[in-house]
Design a protein around this motif. Sequence first.
Motif, PDB file in Angstrom:
ATOM      1  N   LYS B 227       0.942  -1.398   0.086  1.00 50.46           N
ATOM      2  CA  LYS B 227      -0.035  -0.030  -0.064  1.00 50.46           C
ATOM      3  C   LYS B 227       0.805   1.076  -0.026  1.00 50.46           C
ATOM      4  O   LYS B 227       1.864   1.555   0.768  1.00 50.46           O
ATOM      5  CB  LYS B 227      -0.842  -0.228   1.253  1.00 50.46           C
ATOM      6  CG  LYS B 227      -2.023  -0.941   1.157  1.00 50.46           C
ATOM      7  CD  LYS B 227      -3.096  -0.680   2.259  1.00 50.46           C
ATOM      8  CE  LYS B 227      -4.436  -1.256   1.939  1.00 50.46           C
ATOM      9  NZ  LYS B 227      -5.191  -0.920   0.695  1.00 50.46           N
ATOM     10  N   ALA B 228       0.550   2.290  -0.939  1.00 54.83           N
ATOM     11  CA  ALA B 228       1.306   3.545  -1.044  1.00 54.83           C
ATOM     12  C   ALA B 228       1.416   4.153   0.321  1.00 54.83           C
ATOM     13  O   ALA B 228       2.480   4.850   0.762  1.00 54.83           O
ATOM     14  CB  ALA B 228       0.501   4.483  -1.962  1.00 54.83           C
ATOM     15  N   ALA B 229       0.230   4.115   1.200  1.00 54.95           N
ATOM     16  CA  ALA B 229       0.389   4.746   2.378  1.00 54.95           C
ATOM     17  C   ALA B 229       1.549   4.128   3.240  1.00 54.95           C
ATOM     18  O   ALA B 229       2.122   4.977   4.123  1.00 54.95           O
ATOM     19  CB  ALA B 229      -0.958   4.766   3.251  1.00 54.95           C
ATOM     20  N   ASP B 230       1.493   2.692   3.465  1.00 58.00           N
ATOM     21  CA  ASP B 230       2.596   2.013   4.345  1.00 58.00           C
ATOM     22  C   ASP B 230       3.893   2.314   4.075  1.00 58.00           C
ATOM     23  O   ASP B 230       4.797   2.455   4.673  1.00 58.00           O
ATOM     24  CB  ASP B 230       2.185   0.591   4.120  1.00 58.00           C
ATOM     25  CG  ASP B 230       0.939   0.262   4.678  1.00 58.00           C
ATOM     26  OD1 ASP B 230       0.035   1.188   5.395  1.00 58.00           O
ATOM     27  OD2 ASP B 230       0.441  -1.136   4.394  1.00 58.00           O
ATOM     28  N   ILE B 231       4.033   2.575   2.557  1.00 57.95           N
ATOM     29  CA  ILE B 231       5.398   2.711   2.046  1.00 57.95           C
ATOM     30  C   ILE B 231       5.914   3.969   2.317  1.00 57.95           C
ATOM     31  O   ILE B 231       6.935   4.124   2.640  1.00 57.95           O
ATOM     32  CB  ILE B 231       5.549   2.396   0.548  1.00 57.95           C
ATOM     33  CG1 ILE B 231       5.221   0.724   0.498  1.00 57.95           C
ATOM     34  CG2 ILE B 231       6.568   2.880  -0.246  1.00 57.95           C
ATOM     35  CD1 ILE B 231       4.887   0.182  -1.021  1.00 57.95           C
ATOM     36  N   ALA B 232       5.060   4.954   2.226  1.00 57.25           N
ATOM     37  CA  ALA B 232       5.440   6.316   2.533  1.00 57.25           C
ATOM     38  C   ALA B 232       5.638   6.797   3.898  1.00 57.25           C
ATOM     39  O   ALA B 232       6.555   7.070   4.083  1.00 57.25           O
ATOM     40  CB  ALA B 232       3.950   7.329   1.998  1.00 57.25           C
ATOM     41  N   LYS B 233       4.908   5.959   4.601  1.00 55.81           N
ATOM     42  CA  LYS B 233       5.175   6.024   6.075  1.00 55.81           C
ATOM     43  C   LYS B 233       6.510   5.338   6.380  1.00 55.81           C
ATOM     44  O   LYS B 233       7.338   5.838   7.486  1.00 55.81           O
ATOM     45  CB  LYS B 233       4.137   5.093   6.892  1.00 55.81           C
ATOM     46  CG  LYS B 233       3.871   5.523   8.342  1.00 55.81           C
ATOM     47  CD  LYS B 233       2.701   4.902   8.977  1.00 55.81           C
ATOM     48  CE  LYS B 233       2.847   4.663  10.686  1.00 55.81           C
ATOM     49  NZ  LYS B 233       2.280   3.531  11.216  1.00 55.81           N
ATOM     50  N   LYS B 234       6.762   4.447   6.038  1.00 56.14           N
ATOM     51  CA  LYS B 234       8.192   3.719   6.051  1.00 56.14           C
ATOM     52  C   LYS B 234       9.380   4.636   5.815  1.00 56.14           C
ATOM     53  O   LYS B 234      10.149   4.891   6.183  1.00 56.14           O
ATOM     54  CB  LYS B 234       8.237   2.256   5.559  1.00 56.14           C
ATOM     55  CG  LYS B 234       7.581   1.458   6.476  1.00 56.14           C
ATOM     56  CD  LYS B 234       7.761   0.230   5.991  1.00 56.14           C
ATOM     57  CE  LYS B 234       6.932  -1.123   6.377  1.00 56.14           C
ATOM     58  NZ  LYS B 234       6.553  -2.144   5.599  1.00 56.14           N
ATOM     59  N   ILE B 235       8.972   5.288   4.498  1.00 54.29           N
ATOM     60  CA  ILE B 235      10.199   6.363   4.069  1.00 54.29           C
ATOM     61  C   ILE B 235      10.356   7.280   5.081  1.00 54.29           C
ATOM     62  O   ILE B 235      11.510   7.852   5.256  1.00 54.29           O
ATOM     63  CB  ILE B 235       9.644   6.605   2.478  1.00 54.29           C
ATOM     64  CG1 ILE B 235       9.661   5.433   1.558  1.00 54.29           C
ATOM     65  CG2 ILE B 235      10.698   7.709   2.205  1.00 54.29           C
ATOM     66  CD1 ILE B 235       9.184   5.711   0.220  1.00 54.29           C
ATOM     67  N   THR B 236       9.203   7.944   5.262  1.00 51.41           N
ATOM     68  CA  THR B 236       9.327   9.107   6.367  1.00 51.41           C
ATOM     69  C   THR B 236       9.894   8.602   7.816  1.00 51.41           C
ATOM     70  O   THR B 236      10.689   9.363   8.275  1.00 51.41           O
ATOM     71  CB  THR B 236       7.748   9.442   6.661  1.00 51.41           C
ATOM     72  OG1 THR B 236       7.439   9.951   5.309  1.00 51.41           O
ATOM     73  CG2 THR B 236       7.996  10.910   7.631  1.00 51.41           C
ATOM     74  N   LEU B 241      11.912  12.487   5.991  1.00 55.47           N
ATOM     75  CA  LEU B 241      11.444  13.310   4.937  1.00 55.47           C
ATOM     76  C   LEU B 241       9.967  13.260   4.706  1.00 55.47           C
ATOM     77  O   LEU B 241       9.439  12.088   4.909  1.00 55.47           O
ATOM     78  CB  LEU B 241      12.239  13.052   3.600  1.00 55.47           C
ATOM     79  CG  LEU B 241      13.747  13.410   3.431  1.00 55.47           C
ATOM     80  CD1 LEU B 241      14.497  12.615   2.198  1.00 55.47           C
ATOM     81  CD2 LEU B 241      14.046  14.942   3.638  1.00 55.47           C
ATOM     82  N   GLU B 242       9.418  14.456   4.505  1.00 50.48           N
ATOM     83  CA  GLU B 242       7.787  14.419   4.326  1.00 50.48           C
ATOM     84  C   GLU B 242       7.567  13.591   2.771  1.00 50.48           C
ATOM     85  O   GLU B 242       8.405  13.695   1.971  1.00 50.48           O
ATOM     86  CB  GLU B 242       7.488  15.734   4.160  1.00 50.48           C
ATOM     87  CG  GLU B 242       7.015  16.288   5.290  1.00 50.48           C
ATOM     88  CD  GLU B 242       6.399  17.663   5.013  1.00 50.48           C
ATOM     89  OE1 GLU B 242       5.139  17.650   4.682  1.00 50.48           O
ATOM     90  OE2 GLU B 242       7.016  18.954   5.220  1.00 50.48           O
ATOM     91  N   THR B 243       6.270  12.764   3.025  1.00 47.07           N
ATOM     92  CA  THR B 243       5.991  12.180   1.761  1.00 47.07           C
ATOM     93  C   THR B 243       4.585  12.388   1.468  1.00 47.07           C
ATOM     94  O   THR B 243       3.613  12.752   2.640  1.00 47.07           O
ATOM     95  CB  THR B 243       6.246  10.503   2.038  1.00 47.07           C
ATOM     96  OG1 THR B 243       5.423  10.374   3.408  1.00 47.07           O
ATOM     97  CG2 THR B 243       7.750  10.230   2.024  1.00 47.07           C
ATOM     98  N   ARG B 244       4.074  12.293   0.329  1.00 47.71           N
ATOM     99  CA  ARG B 244       2.830  12.397   0.007  1.00 47.71           C
ATOM    100  C   ARG B 244       2.186  11.196  -0.589  1.00 47.71           C
ATOM    101  O   ARG B 244       3.020  10.405  -1.565  1.00 47.71           O
ATOM    102  CB  ARG B 244       2.506  13.666  -1.009  1.00 47.71           C
ATOM    103  CG  ARG B 244       2.768  15.072  -0.287  1.00 47.71           C
ATOM    104  CD  ARG B 244       1.627  15.612   0.326  1.00 47.71           C
ATOM    105  NE  ARG B 244       1.842  16.980   0.795  1.00 47.71           N
ATOM    106  CZ  ARG B 244       2.458  17.069   2.190  1.00 47.71           C
ATOM    107  NH1 ARG B 244       2.969  16.004   2.828  1.00 47.71           N
ATOM    108  NH2 ARG B 244       2.760  18.247   2.515  1.00 47.71           N
ATOM    109  N   VAL B 245       1.051  10.858  -0.533  1.00 45.59           N
ATOM    110  CA  VAL B 245       0.388   9.547  -1.229  1.00 45.59           C
ATOM    111  C   VAL B 245      -0.679  10.034  -1.851  1.00 45.59           C
ATOM    112  O   VAL B 245      -1.251  10.852  -2.077  1.00 45.59           O
ATOM    113  CB  VAL B 245      -0.099   8.484  -0.085  1.00 45.59           C
ATOM    114  CG1 VAL B 245      -0.838   7.575  -0.416  1.00 45.59           C
ATOM    115  CG2 VAL B 245       1.137   8.123   0.820  1.00 45.59           C
ATOM    116  N   VAL B 246      -0.605   9.379  -3.310  1.00 47.22           N
ATOM    117  CA  VAL B 246      -1.775   9.341  -4.215  1.00 47.22           C
ATOM    118  C   VAL B 246      -1.965   7.978  -4.689  1.00 47.22           C
ATOM    119  O   VAL B 246      -1.209   7.259  -4.920  1.00 47.22           O
ATOM    120  CB  VAL B 246      -1.233  10.259  -5.485  1.00 47.22           C
ATOM    121  CG1 VAL B 246      -2.442  10.188  -6.553  1.00 47.22           C
ATOM    122  CG2 VAL B 246      -0.941  11.517  -5.022  1.00 47.22           C
TER     123      VAL B 246
END
Lengths: 319, 319, 319, 319
Positions: B227-236, B241-246
Amino acid sequence: MKRIGVLTSGGDSPGMNAAIRSAVRYALNHDIEAMGIFRGYAGLLNEDMKLFGHRSVSNIINRGGTILKTARCPEFMTEEGQKRAVDVIKKNKIDGMILIGGDGTYRGAITLSRKWNIPSIGVPGTIDNDINGTDSTIGSDTAVNTALDAIDKIRDTATSMERIFVVEVMGRDSGFIAMQVGMGGGVEDILVPERKFNLLDMCHDIVEGNVRGKISWIIVVAEGAGKAADIAKKITETTSLETRVVVVGHVQRGGSPTARDRILGTVLGSAAVELLIKGQTGKAVGVISNELNVVELEDAIKPKPTKINQLYELMRMLT
Amino acid sequence: MKRIGVLTSGGDSPGMNAAIRSAVRYALNHDIEAMGIFRGYAGLLNEDMKLFGHRSVSNIINRGGTILKTARCPEFMTEEGQKRAVDVIKKNKIDGMILIGGDGTYRGAITLSRKWNIPSIGVPGTIDNDINGTDSTIGSDTAVNTALDAIDKIRDTATSMERIFVVEVMGRDSGFIAMQVGMGGGVEDILVPERKFNLLDMCHDIVEGNVRGKISWIIVVAEGAGKAADIAKKITETTSLETRVVVVGHVQRGGSPTARDRILGTVLGSAAVELLIKGQTGKAVGVISNELNVVELEDAIKPKPTKINQLYELMRMLT
Amino acid sequence: MKRIGVLTSGGDSPGMNAAIRSAVRYALNHDIEAMGIFRGYAGLLNEDMKLFGHRSVSNIINRGGTILKTARCPEFMTEEGQKRAVDVIKKNKIDGMILIGGDGTYRGAITLSRKWNIPSIGVPGTIDNDINGTDSTIGSDTAVNTALDAIDKIRDTATSMERIFVVEVMGRDSGFIAMQVGMGGGVEDILVPERKFNLLDMCHDIVEGNVRGKISWIIVVAEGAGKAADIAKKITETTSLETRVVVVGHVQRGGSPTARDRILGTVLGSAAVELLIKGQTGKAVGVISNELNVVELEDAIKPKPTKINQLYELMRMLT
Amino acid sequence: MKRIGVLTSGGDSPGMNAAIRSAVRYALNHDIEAMGIFRGYAGLLNEDMKLFGHRSVSNIINRGGTILKTARCPEFMTEEGQKRAVDVIKKNKIDGMILIGGDGTYRGAITLSRKWNIPSIGVPGTIDNDINGTDSTIGSDTAVNTALDAIDKIRDTATSMERIFVVEVMGRDSGFIAMQVGMGGGVEDILVPERKFNLLDMCHDIVEGNVRGKISWIIVVAEGAGKAADIAKKITETTSLETRVVVVGHVQRGGSPTARDRILGTVLGSAAVELLIKGQTGKAVGVISNELNVVELEDAIKPKPTKINQLYELMRMLT
């Protein structure tokens, strides 16, 4: 006025580049130098800027985003930060500032002009269309058309699969985009922060429609009115019908600007420079009924009256 | 062959309408009646169908979705359900079936043709491009272009805001769409189910890039890879660094089909009827290098070889 | 008011369908029957009409053109033709008429309301934006965006091939579209019927630009200001430089309407019915600065003031 | 191979930039320098070139046109011109050439490789899809979709106005675009240079259709099959029916490339460099059924077999 500074701040919006191009070239044409300031107020504090020539803004009128980039800047909220900004402005011999953005940007412009006597003009660049003194803000027309395109595409699959779609569009405090795309998309319902809604009533409508054979629904939700995922879950819990969720998201910020946003940016960018030339400050430019309109910055950021309820009634009547 | 039945099943895909139009008119032109069956196998069981004329399929070639609609049908998995379907087919004097969809649809077609001796031809309509015997499935070109348009728009704002965007595209088992839009969008990284990836390595790249001044990133994720949201969270969490999810979502299923999908649908819809006329059954039609190609249904649903790793290496080299 | 008639006349424009949908459903919602009249005044004379239900206008809000079609009607210019039209209106118990179109349509509405006492309301549907009492006419926003998209594409190839392109857009009496797309496209020059131009001066600019290294030019011409082919020929004769001609043509009339045109059509279609309900006649509806605006039909068709010269000066300054 | 040269020649086509980006970055990644040569063979003769870095090709994958520009070059047809080109190549230490374009470009590549022993690889960049050894040329997919979009828009107005439209699309020697958009647009007839047609028969069909109530027609004409204006005039003379003419024109060359054209450009640009590295010359790269394909330049420009007649029969059957 020998040199102006131009910056974009807050969320980017399509048409900002047209405003930058127009401000820069209008200035140059009047023998005024144009300093491009990068990353909004943060770039101002950090002296992140360079002088722009005529060609610095070539081939950008049709591009989304902003070549000046944007950033947040908590330091500018502090006295110290503001002092630094003013020092940079003076050091760089900038006689006036053009600040392109939404209400946060305008608050900064008020501080610069009222408190620090820096001649400052605001240009309304925000997809939310929540700035007074202008029929439309730069970027809102593009954002609405982008979200509407998504609705049109979802309609194809909603009709084919006979499902309920809950589609979240941008608008934390404003139902503008939701209401526009809902009206334009001929959707079944619209949830906006400005208007109370009763989810149970909606579920009742859905079930009733279902009995009559109406099986596909599109419900548009402004992000300020709730998360699409939560609303979809509640609908499924209440009606036992399957739902699908779409969050249109940051796609709405990008894309080549519409004609309207390019022209608005072009007209307002040059008008802002003209105001500086005329010695004005603390103003915001806009277009009302195709005529240039100038208001005080403070008035520009007052709550903008909307006709949400009236439009909502019409939308529901025509569904 | 005096009467054929046509249905669409599974997720809808743009270009299905072109296939329906082509099958119906090709049949009529050969003095064969065409029965439009609604809602896939469910409609078949429920005798939800009507005879189509030439004008029944007018003005649909440019429309997304499917005028025959689609639905799930667990009953068709049972012996009893299948018997009912076969009864309906016989009762309605349908001599052959055209089944438009993906691998689930093809499994149904195998059952109909092999077990119940109903002449059946499969037409590949799915955005995932995971059917063998054809360079491309109907709808995949449109879906890829729709997702790419989203990536292009996100690039505008990613560059302006200097953020990391994680963009989820469709593909539960297949990285096809992700890989195509990643290549076409010139993105920074792509995560697909067919290929292991190390999130820590990616975070390392991001931090390293950040140091060199590369601040905006777009990472495309096929839904089957996480899930993009999970991956973004892990990256942050890892990079601060701030991430955005689409999540591009169901928008990818809709929209007016591309030229390629319309033509593919047109060529394959008529070819399927022609096979029935020639007495064939249990086949799937496709186009390989602009030539019609026919394979057994069983072969069509075998795992489709992809060149994910090779394309991934090329994409990374060019970033 | 028990039954209204709705027709579209003159050139079709995108958003007319939104106006039809809105008028029909608003009427039905107020227990008024809605008669759809096909092919404009010609259909009225020929009694080419049928009662519309709620679903007669389903799925049309996003479609270009007009489901009511349009046609020319010289007979309606004659006393005899008008009498026939009035007879048909009375015979079919139509209590009021909604007439969607441009100035020709409005002239017919004036005849119907003033001379024959048929309650009649005009709705501005024309791509030319030459109707008074409204900031924008239904269809003009879409037409401008379609023509602008063509300009953007031509820019790609003009820059690559380094050629002079002369692009003709619609506008027989009006430079509106030309001026909008010229501003939005950042073109080099614009020729409109409202403004004299000197082709020799333009050729002089081109040659001078050529010397400075500026080799690609886009010149937009409203059809009322001359034929692109003739202008291109003269430029080549005078400057010895190669030119290319593009006539955007009827493409500008079609296409899915923009959000703005759909919403404008929706607001005005219902407003027209509301006026009939309130017993008004001989009026035209419009939107000024997001507010409904009503004017006499006679005022609506007076020459609309434009700011062509002012916009032209700005455009040239920014090129 | 220490340094390669890259040029684009002939008409520009969307996706050329993806090929340039890919060739340049693939080369740099293999420690080979990349010289960007401007304005095709003319730039080669005039030493109009510069070394490209990684960032020289940033943000171009989604842009139409070619950043290397194109131009005609009659001098290169002469022995003297060729000598000059070879001198420039040697002087600039270019070890191999990548030539992106259509058959004219390939003829130049044959001269360079066979006669002057300059290692040369051709990459098929042309909207006409008339190069052998590849299913599709770079740019043809975008051009077809652009022309199809025009057809879709014309359909809206053709249906509303009930007129006959004659639409001219690009293709001087090739009916490829006309046939594709005609098939995809569901038009009534298609005229291409590869196929004889009888205008009287077509007029007969139109009149016959008119009697049956079919009043709107779209006829697509490849420019090589005649001028739309002439054909429209003859139709009107023969049938007394009004016609409208649209010439889609140079719009077809521009625009952001489709996913397919971007990916094809990306795959072929890198493949061309790889061939040079492997010591090959006089070859053209292509993609057949998703696999890389390499042919001799001479074979690439032989007449490409088409299935025009077969597609035409199918199109007519389905109308």
